[in-house]
Design a protein around this motif. Structure first.
Motif, PDB file in Angstrom:
ATOM      1  N   ILE A 193      32.980  26.277  45.113  1.00 36.31           N
ATOM      2  CA  ILE A 193      33.159  27.350  46.103  1.00 36.31           C
ATOM      3  C   ILE A 193      32.159  28.437  45.758  1.00 36.31           C
ATOM      4  CG2 ILE A 193      34.811  29.030  47.022  1.00 36.31           C
ATOM      5  CD1 ILE A 193      36.983  27.131  45.722  1.00 36.31           C
ATOM      6  N   THR A 194      31.449  28.922  46.746  1.00 40.32           N
ATOM      7  CA  THR A 194      30.368  29.872  46.454  1.00 40.32           C
ATOM      8  C   THR A 194      30.436  31.085  47.368  1.00 40.32           C
ATOM      9  OG1 THR A 194      28.926  28.083  45.741  1.00 40.32           O
ATOM     10  CG2 THR A 194      27.837  30.126  46.383  1.00 40.32           C
ATOM     11  N   GLN A 195      30.223  32.251  46.781  1.00 42.24           N
ATOM     12  CA  GLN A 195      29.934  33.428  47.610  1.00 42.24           C
ATOM     13  C   GLN A 195      28.576  33.965  47.171  1.00 42.24           C
ATOM     14  OE1 GLN A 195      32.677  36.327  49.222  1.00 42.24           O
ATOM     15  NE2 GLN A 195      31.645  38.002  48.155  1.00 42.24           N
ATOM     16  N   VAL A 196      27.694  34.112  48.140  1.00 48.19           N
ATOM     17  CA  VAL A 196      26.365  34.673  47.873  1.00 48.19           C
ATOM     18  C   VAL A 196      26.329  36.070  48.472  1.00 48.19           C
ATOM     19  CG1 VAL A 196      23.900  34.495  48.351  1.00 48.19           C
ATOM     20  CG2 VAL A 196      25.232  32.418  47.942  1.00 48.19           C
ATOM     21  N   SER A 197      26.153  37.066  47.652  1.00 50.48           N
ATOM     22  CA  SER A 197      25.943  38.427  48.178  1.00 50.48           C
ATOM     23  C   SER A 197      25.652  39.340  47.016  1.00 50.48           C
ATOM     24  CB  SER A 197      27.161  38.940  48.942  1.00 50.48           C
ATOM     25  OG  SER A 197      28.315  38.820  48.171  1.00 50.48           O
ATOM     26  N   ARG A 198      25.034  40.472  47.326  1.00 51.71           N
ATOM     27  CA  ARG A 198      24.722  41.356  46.214  1.00 51.71           C
ATOM     28  C   ARG A 198      26.014  41.927  45.633  1.00 51.71           C
ATOM     29  NH1 ARG A 198      21.692  46.667  48.653  1.00 51.71           N
ATOM     30  NH2 ARG A 198      21.995  46.184  50.819  1.00 51.71           N
ATOM     31  N   PHE A 199      25.930  42.371  44.363  1.00 51.15           N
ATOM     32  CA  PHE A 199      27.139  42.845  43.698  1.00 51.15           C
ATOM     33  C   PHE A 199      27.441  44.258  44.193  1.00 51.15           C
ATOM     34  CE2 PHE A 199      25.648  39.385  41.072  1.00 51.15           C
ATOM     35  CZ  PHE A 199      26.819  38.636  40.991  1.00 51.15           C
ATOM     36  N   ASP A 200      28.419  44.303  45.080  1.00 51.20           N
ATOM     37  CA  ASP A 200      28.734  45.513  45.817  1.00 51.20           C
ATOM     38  C   ASP A 200      30.236  45.440  46.089  1.00 51.20           C
ATOM     39  OD1 ASP A 200      29.208  47.274  47.974  1.00 51.20           O
ATOM     40  OD2 ASP A 200      27.156  47.042  48.717  1.00 51.20           O
ATOM     41  N   TYR A 201      30.952  46.555  45.898  1.00 44.70           N
ATOM     42  CA  TYR A 201      32.412  46.458  46.066  1.00 44.70           C
ATOM     43  C   TYR A 201      32.793  46.087  47.492  1.00 44.70           C
ATOM     44  CZ  TYR A 201      33.196  50.849  48.596  1.00 44.70           C
ATOM     45  OH  TYR A 201      33.231  51.820  49.555  1.00 44.70           O
ATOM     46  N   LEU A 202      31.896  46.384  48.455  1.00 44.27           N
ATOM     47  CA  LEU A 202      32.189  46.033  49.850  1.00 44.27           C
ATOM     48  C   LEU A 202      32.186  44.522  50.081  1.00 44.27           C
ATOM     49  CD1 LEU A 202      30.135  48.815  51.657  1.00 44.27           C
ATOM     50  CD2 LEU A 202      32.621  48.665  51.486  1.00 44.27           C
ATOM     51  N   LYS A 203      31.591  43.784  49.159  1.00 46.92           N
ATOM     52  CA  LYS A 203      31.602  42.312  49.276  1.00 46.92           C
ATOM     53  C   LYS A 203      32.822  41.722  48.566  1.00 46.92           C
ATOM     54  CE  LYS A 203      27.433  42.738  51.039  1.00 46.92           C
ATOM     55  NZ  LYS A 203      27.237  42.726  52.477  1.00 46.92           N
ATOM     56  N   ASP A 204      33.590  42.563  47.929  1.00 48.29           N
ATOM     57  CA  ASP A 204      34.847  42.206  47.264  1.00 48.29           C
ATOM     58  C   ASP A 204      34.747  41.008  46.315  1.00 48.29           C
ATOM     59  OD1 ASP A 204      37.462  42.629  46.604  1.00 48.29           O
ATOM     60  OD2 ASP A 204      38.302  41.560  48.319  1.00 48.29           O
ATOM     61  N   PRO A 205      33.819  41.025  45.367  1.00 45.43           N
ATOM     62  CA  PRO A 205      33.720  39.880  44.446  1.00 45.43           C
ATOM     63  C   PRO A 205      34.979  39.701  43.599  1.00 45.43           C
ATOM     64  CG  PRO A 205      32.278  41.673  43.728  1.00 45.43           C
ATOM     65  CD  PRO A 205      32.782  42.049  45.081  1.00 45.43           C
ATOM     66  N   LEU A 206      35.656  40.813  43.287  1.00 45.83           N
ATOM     67  CA  LEU A 206      36.890  40.685  42.491  1.00 45.83           C
ATOM     68  C   LEU A 206      37.992  40.038  43.320  1.00 45.83           C
ATOM     69  CD1 LEU A 206      36.729  44.154  40.679  1.00 45.83           C
ATOM     70  CD2 LEU A 206      36.207  41.902  39.709  1.00 45.83           C
ATOM     71  N   GLY A 207      38.008  40.324  44.611  1.00 48.23           N
ATOM     72  CA  GLY A 207      38.963  39.671  45.518  1.00 48.23           C
ATOM     73  C   GLY A 207      38.688  38.177  45.610  1.00 48.23           C
ATOM     74  N   VAL A 208      37.424  37.808  45.551  1.00 46.96           N
ATOM     75  CA  VAL A 208      37.059  36.388  45.588  1.00 46.96           C
ATOM     76  C   VAL A 208      37.619  35.679  44.353  1.00 46.96           C
ATOM     77  CG1 VAL A 208      35.122  34.768  45.461  1.00 46.96           C
ATOM     78  CG2 VAL A 208      34.999  36.724  47.003  1.00 46.96           C
ATOM     79  N   ILE A 209      37.485  36.335  43.192  1.00 44.67           N
ATOM     80  CA  ILE A 209      38.005  35.729  41.957  1.00 44.67           C
ATOM     81  C   ILE A 209      39.521  35.552  42.052  1.00 44.67           C
ATOM     82  CG2 ILE A 209      38.317  36.080  39.466  1.00 44.67           C
ATOM     83  CD1 ILE A 209      35.535  37.372  39.415  1.00 44.67           C
ATOM     84  N   LYS A 210      40.202  36.553  42.636  1.00 45.47           N
ATOM     85  CA  LYS A 210      41.661  36.444  42.799  1.00 45.47           C
ATOM     86  C   LYS A 210      42.018  35.263  43.699  1.00 45.47           C
ATOM     87  CE  LYS A 210      42.915  41.246  42.015  1.00 45.47           C
ATOM     88  NZ  LYS A 210      42.938  42.537  42.663  1.00 45.47           N
ATOM     89  N   GLU A 232      35.709  40.322  34.410  1.00 45.58           N
ATOM     90  CA  GLU A 232      36.829  39.606  35.025  1.00 45.58           C
ATOM     91  C   GLU A 232      36.688  38.083  34.847  1.00 45.58           C
ATOM     92  OE1 GLU A 232      39.433  41.173  36.268  1.00 45.58           O
ATOM     93  OE2 GLU A 232      40.416  39.281  36.793  1.00 45.58           O
ATOM     94  N   ALA A 233      35.435  37.616  34.845  1.00 44.18           N
ATOM     95  CA  ALA A 233      35.182  36.168  34.811  1.00 44.18           C
ATOM     96  C   ALA A 233      35.018  35.624  33.394  1.00 44.18           C
ATOM     97  CB  ALA A 233      33.922  35.857  35.622  1.00 44.18           C
ATOM     98  N   ARG A 234      35.006  36.508  32.416  1.00 44.57           N
ATOM     99  CA  ARG A 234      34.615  36.148  31.054  1.00 44.57           C
ATOM    100  C   ARG A 234      35.414  34.984  30.466  1.00 44.57           C
ATOM    101  NH1 ARG A 234      35.359  39.051  26.193  1.00 44.57           N
ATOM    102  NH2 ARG A 234      36.705  40.469  27.339  1.00 44.57           N
ATOM    103  N   GLN A 235      36.711  34.956  30.752  1.00 42.28           N
ATOM    104  CA  GLN A 235      37.585  33.960  30.111  1.00 42.28           C
ATOM    105  C   GLN A 235      37.561  32.592  30.802  1.00 42.28           C
ATOM    106  OE1 GLN A 235      39.149  34.675  27.342  1.00 42.28           O
ATOM    107  NE2 GLN A 235      38.699  36.863  27.329  1.00 42.28           N
ATOM    108  N   ASP A 236      36.923  32.474  31.947  1.00 48.50           N
ATOM    109  CA  ASP A 236      37.015  31.247  32.750  1.00 48.50           C
ATOM    110  C   ASP A 236      35.645  30.558  32.823  1.00 48.50           C
ATOM    111  OD1 ASP A 236      37.281  29.279  34.728  1.00 48.50           O
ATOM    112  OD2 ASP A 236      38.732  30.470  35.861  1.00 48.50           O
ATOM    113  N   ARG A 237      35.572  29.348  32.229  1.00 51.50           N
ATOM    114  CA  ARG A 237      34.272  28.652  32.176  1.00 51.50           C
ATOM    115  C   ARG A 237      33.892  28.026  33.514  1.00 51.50           C
ATOM    116  NH1 ARG A 237      34.327  25.131  26.798  1.00 51.50           N
ATOM    117  NH2 ARG A 237      32.161  24.841  27.390  1.00 51.50           N
ATOM    118  N   ASP A 238      34.824  28.032  34.445  1.00 48.60           N
ATOM    119  CA  ASP A 238      34.502  27.482  35.770  1.00 48.60           C
ATOM    120  C   ASP A 238      34.067  28.564  36.766  1.00 48.60           C
ATOM    121  OD1 ASP A 238      34.782  24.821  35.261  1.00 48.60           O
ATOM    122  OD2 ASP A 238      36.922  24.768  35.723  1.00 48.60           O
ATOM    123  N   ILE A 239      33.950  29.794  36.291  1.00 46.62           N
ATOM    124  CA  ILE A 239      33.402  30.850  37.163  1.00 46.62           C
ATOM    125  C   ILE A 239      31.981  31.140  36.685  1.00 46.62           C
ATOM    126  CG2 ILE A 239      33.620  33.198  38.049  1.00 46.62           C
ATOM    127  CD1 ILE A 239      36.568  33.126  37.508  1.00 46.62           C
TER     128      ILE A 239
END
Lengths: 406, 217
Positions: free
Chosen positions: A219-236, A272-279
């Motif tokens: 599963i992939t999300q491509v976008s610049r690291f910006d809170y409006l792209k909600d990368p943390l929401g994607v991880i959830k 947030e992703a540090r502990q997960d080797r699949d992220i």
């Protein structure tokens, strides 16, 4: 870079012939594009493609970039966020500094076009030059303008109303203005490095480089690291899925030259992703177009879980690659995705997780979404259609009738 | 004989900055927007989603059904038979009558969710000549195979309603040049019930039939 003739086999010869015909009508008229960055982000990317193709059509067109220091771009980032609805009020000092940098750029530019085509808010105040130059000015808004912070809107409005015409990317961005507001959707270039077909061996080599397993769902999300792209929401959302279905997550992006906030968001995502080797959090340089292309093509599903979005060109790119896309119903995304027909539109983290599971479990349905999405992009969102819209835009400045015989 | 010169057209979509959150506001908008806006909202589906489906809902019905959830009214607006209307003002009037009648029956009007408002658009058309010209039926047939669907659209839909010619351009030319029966068959087609490729194929079939039956072109 691809030549115009190479698009004939993709879009049809008659479309290219029409472009030449329209371009002929602009003989003797010079067109100047101005924006705030020459790399990173969708605007610079599309200008980098469109300007050479317009030149190939014989249009006298060029592209200038305004100059500004860190303080100026910090202010324009605050403007950007407040236009996206963040509760930010610009101080008098910030507004004055914004204006002074625009005036410095106005004084610095030595050549002006018969038509000046300004992109986004950063150079909007250059319109002050219009009274002296007596030429035509267009303001192109590339960002989500559906709920701007009122004070910022009022500040910008005083400049925007002096333009001859304005351009927005989606109907939801229209404002009450006396100047014409033209709808022009952005586009992708099917022959650019980001979208051209790739050899399987290259795609495999990219996966191998980052340690991504090509045999497991990706599963992939491509976008610049910006809170409006909600990368943390994607991880959830990924974690909600991962409880039941094995999968990997790629968050691939970078930071644009005019975005000082990107590094903070990137650090938060990495933590947030540090502990997960699949992220896989991939902070890529701005010229990583082929790699992004490969990651999109290697993906099982593509996400775009933005909280706000201009048009969402990453969605366009994914659909062009016939990928099933799950994206937020914001900005220009609903123009690209008809829910359950050419992709999936969601509103929440839970809804995104639900549809990831559905599509991973029903690959035939997911493929059908991707195929329908591809047809829609081919017909409506390729660069040739964008060039046609721009040519009409320039021609329409001198002809305001409802029906125009060319 | 004057040859038939095929044209095409490109549209520029304009945002009017007028929105509606309820049937009452939609009605107010329909009354005040320019005719080109009514035309746009009832026709853009034909081209934009041309490969998707031969069912062409208009934007008003789609919004009433999906954003307000009023399926019966949505269906009523969707079933307005566009081919019956010879000008946009009478089409506008028909929508006004339906919405007025609905509002008289309903006590509590529904509002759409924030962000799902109906947004009125309009469009301008730029008409371009194509290289295709026909001097007889066989050439006409050949051109029909080659032109874009935008050209088909222009000569059938746009000519009749937006440019107020009351009939499609093909029928005018065919009638002027003695192919009365074929012209009448084309005039009787309901183009709204075809995809544009389907419409092209239907016209091609009718022209082929005429050539086969009468030989002389």
């Amino acid at each position: 870079m691809a030549k115009l003739e190479e698009y004939r086999s993709i879009v049809g010869g008659e479309i290219i012939d029409e472009l030449y015909l329209l371009a002929q009508k602009l003989k003797g008229i010079s067109i100047q594009n101005i924006n705030s960055t020459s790399f990173g982000g969708g605007v610079a990317e599309i200008l980098g493609r469109i300007v050479p193709l317009l030149q190939e059509l014989g249009v006298d067109v060029w592209w200038d970039v305004i100059k500004g220091d860190e303080n100026f771009f910090a202010i324009t980032k605050r403007i950007h966020n407040s236009l996206h609805g963040a509760n930010i009020i610009l101080s008098r000092r910030e507004k004055d500094y914004f204006l002074s940098v625009n005036r410095q750029n106005g004084a610095r530019l030595s050549r002006w076009g018969d038509i000046v085509f300004i992109h986004d808010p950063q150079p909007v105040a250059l319109i002050e030059e219009k009274a002296r130059l007596k030429n035509k000015w267009i303001w192109r808004c590339h960002i989500d303008f559906s709920a701007p912070q009122p004070d910022t809107w009022l500040f910008l409005r005083r400049f925007i109303i002096r333009y001859d015409s304005s351009v927005f990317s989606a109907p939801a961005f229209a404002r009450r203005l006396k100047i014409p507001q033209i709808l022009i959707s952005p586009s992708i270039d099917p022959l650019s490095e980001k979208n051209c077909p790739l050899e399987d061996s290259y795609i495999d080599s990219v996966l191998c480089r980052y340690g991504i397993d090509k045999k497991r769902p990706l599963i992939t999300q491509v976008s610049r690291f910006d809170y409006l792209k909600d990368p943390l929401g994607v991880i959830k959302a990924y974690r909600l899925v991962k409880k039941y279905t094995d999968c990997q997550l790629v968050l691939a992006g970078g930071a644009a030259g005019d975005d000082p906030e990107g590094e903070k968001i990137l650090a938060a995502v990495q933590e947030e992703a540090r502990q997960d080797r699949d992220i896989f959090v991939l902070n890529l340089p701005p010229d990583s177009h082929r790699e992004i292309n490969a990651l999109q093509r290697a993906s099982t599903l593509i996400l775009q879980k933005s909280l706000r979005e201009g048009f969402g060109l990453t969605v366009t790119e994914a659909l062009w690659k016939k990928k099933p896309v799950i994206a937020s119903c914001v900005g220009g995304i609903p123009l690209q995705i008809a829910h359950k027909y050419s992709g999936i539109l969601t509103y929440t983290i839970e809804g995104t997780a639900y549809w990831i599971k559905q599509l991973l479990h029903e690959p035939a349905y997911a493929q059908r979404l991707g195929r329908n999405g591809y047809a829609h992009i081919k017909n409506n969102f390729l660069i040739t259609r964008h060039i046609q819209d721009y040519l009409l835009l320039f021609l329409s400045l001198s002809n305001t009738n409802d029906t125009v015989y060319l | 004989m004057e040859p038939f010169h095929f044209h095409t057209r490109i549209i520029q979509v304009e945002l009017l900055g007028i929105t509606a959150s309820s049937v009452r506001e939609l009605l107010a908008g329909i009354k005040r927007v320019p005719a080109a806006s009514i035309y746009h909202h009832t026709h853009h589906y034909l081209e934009q989603h041309r490969y998707f489906s031969p069912e062409h809902p208009n934007d008003f019905s789609y919004w009433i059904t999906t954003s307000l959830g009023i399926k019966s009214l949505g269906e009523e607006i969707a079933s307005v038979d566009l081919v019956q209307f010879k000008d946009i003002e009478s089409l506008r009037q028909r929508f006004v009558e339906i919405l007025d009648s609905y509002l008289q029956r309903i006590k509590k009007p529904r509002m759409c969710l924030k962000g799902e408002e109906f947004r009125f658009l309009s469009s301008r058309i730029f008409i371009l000549p194509t290289p295709f010209k026909a001097n007889n039926l066989e050439e006409f047939l050949e051109c029909l195979r080659k032109i874009t669907i935008h050209s088909i659209y222009f000569h059938t839909f746009e000519a009749r309603l937006r440019l107020k010619k009351e009939d499609n351009d093909f029928s005018y030319w065919l009638r002027d040049n003695g192919w009365q029966a074929l012209a009448d068959k084309l005039s009787c087609l309901d183009p709204y019930t075809y995809t544009l490729e389907g419409l092209r194929n239907k016209i091609i079939d009718l022209v082929k039939e005429e050539i086969k039956n009468n030989g002389q072109t």
